[in-house]
Design an enzyme around this catalytic site. Structure first.
Site, PDB file in Angstrom:
ATOM      1  N   VAL A   1       0.410  -1.254   0.368  1.00 59.62           N
ATOM      2  CA  VAL A   1      -0.294  -0.250   0.198  1.00 59.62           C
ATOM      3  C   VAL A   1       1.184   1.185  -0.053  1.00 59.62           C
ATOM      4  O   VAL A   1       1.881   1.658   1.432  1.00 59.62           O
ATOM      5  CB  VAL A   1      -1.094   0.377   1.136  1.00 59.62           C
ATOM      6  CG1 VAL A   1      -1.065   1.376   1.726  1.00 59.62           C
ATOM      7  CG2 VAL A   1      -1.474  -1.453   1.094  1.00 59.62           C
ATOM      8  N   PRO A   2       1.207   1.811  -1.130  1.00 56.97           N
ATOM      9  CA  PRO A   2       2.466   2.800  -1.775  1.00 56.97           C
ATOM     10  C   PRO A   2       2.412   4.436  -0.398  1.00 56.97           C
ATOM     11  O   PRO A   2       2.233   4.976  -1.753  1.00 56.97           O
ATOM     12  CB  PRO A   2       2.466   2.814  -3.266  1.00 56.97           C
ATOM     13  CG  PRO A   2       1.181   2.564  -3.142  1.00 56.97           C
ATOM     14  CD  PRO A   2       0.197   1.635  -2.301  1.00 56.97           C
ATOM     15  N   CYS A   3       2.340   3.826   0.635  1.00 57.10           N
ATOM     16  CA  CYS A   3       2.400   5.598   0.835  1.00 57.10           C
ATOM     17  C   CYS A   3       3.912   6.493   0.773  1.00 57.10           C
ATOM     18  O   CYS A   3       3.480   7.497   1.415  1.00 57.10           O
ATOM     19  CB  CYS A   3       2.262   5.377   3.045  1.00 57.10           C
ATOM     20  SG  CYS A   3       3.692   4.050   3.245  1.00 57.10           S
ATOM     21  N   HIS A   4       5.316   5.638   0.299  1.00 63.55           N
ATOM     22  CA  HIS A   4       6.094   6.318  -0.352  1.00 63.55           C
ATOM     23  C   HIS A   4       5.677   6.836  -0.882  1.00 63.55           C
ATOM     24  O   HIS A   4       6.125   7.853  -1.620  1.00 63.55           O
ATOM     25  CB  HIS A   4       6.842   5.082  -0.272  1.00 63.55           C
ATOM     26  CG  HIS A   4       6.277   4.241  -1.595  1.00 63.55           C
ATOM     27  ND1 HIS A   4       6.216   3.006  -1.409  1.00 63.55           N
ATOM     28  CD2 HIS A   4       6.966   4.881  -2.690  1.00 63.55           C
ATOM     29  CE1 HIS A   4       5.630   2.957  -2.621  1.00 63.55           C
ATOM     30  NE2 HIS A   4       6.119   3.655  -2.961  1.00 63.55           N
TER      31      HIS A   4
END
EC number: 2.1.1.63
Length: 181
Positions: free
Chosen positions: A142-145
């Site tokens: 889950v690409p919070c970056h």
């Protein structure tokens, strides 16, 4: 591995964790036997090891962990942009909505906290979005970056800003520098 190997005596899926080496250092994958519930970097701020269950070797982990490992290896090799895994992160309805929006950010692109808040029809909720992003239990997948500040700057990341920078560089097709130690 049989289904009984991943359930407790009541038939409830047992949460287990497995360590996986990566270019970003060790990753902890947490699964409930059916879905991935966590992916934590070594210095993840909001990780809760007391909820990870017993540790399993990669070859003894649930099938979802083995598939996550394959997909992560392809991601780090620059051969995969998104993940297709059963996920079951624990969080509030608002957190779940934010995490769903994170999964919609295309590989190699970024969005601001404000843009995510606006997409949720909560334009004044940038800070609340930031808190939800910070509580994401499934880093990388889950690409919070991919979330940045309103001015385009890199902002906090549970695994550290250096890792966030490396992930974004990887997604832009650049050759990121190795991490020290």
């Amino acid at each position: 591995m049989t289904e009984t190997d991943t359930t407790d005596t009541t038939g409830t899926p047992q949460t287990t964790h497995t360590l996986l080496d990566s270019p970003l250092g060790p990753l902890t994958l947490v699964a409930d036997g059916v879905a991935l519930t966590g992916l934590h970097l070594a210095e993840h701020r909001h990780a809760s090891p007391d909820h990870w269950g017993p540790r399993r070797a990669r070859e003894q982990a649930p099938a979802v962990v083995a598939e996550a490992a394959v997909q992560l290896e392809a991601y780090f090799a620059g051969e995969r942009g998104d993940f297709t895994l059963p996920l079951a992160p624990s969080g509030t309805a608002f957190q779940q909505a934010v995490w769903a929006r994170l999964r919609e950010i295309p590989h190699g692109e970024t969005r601001t906290y404000g843009a995510i808040a606006a997409a949720l029809d909560r334009p004044g909720a940038s800070r609340a979005v930031g808190l939800a992003v910070g509580r994401n239990p499934l880093s990388i997948i889950v690409p919070c970056h991919r979330v940045i500040g309103a001015d385009g700057s890199l902002t906090g990341y549970g695994g550290g800003l250096e890792r966030k920078e490396r992930l974004l560089a990887l997604e832009r097709g650049e050759a990121p520098l190795p991490l020290d130690g």
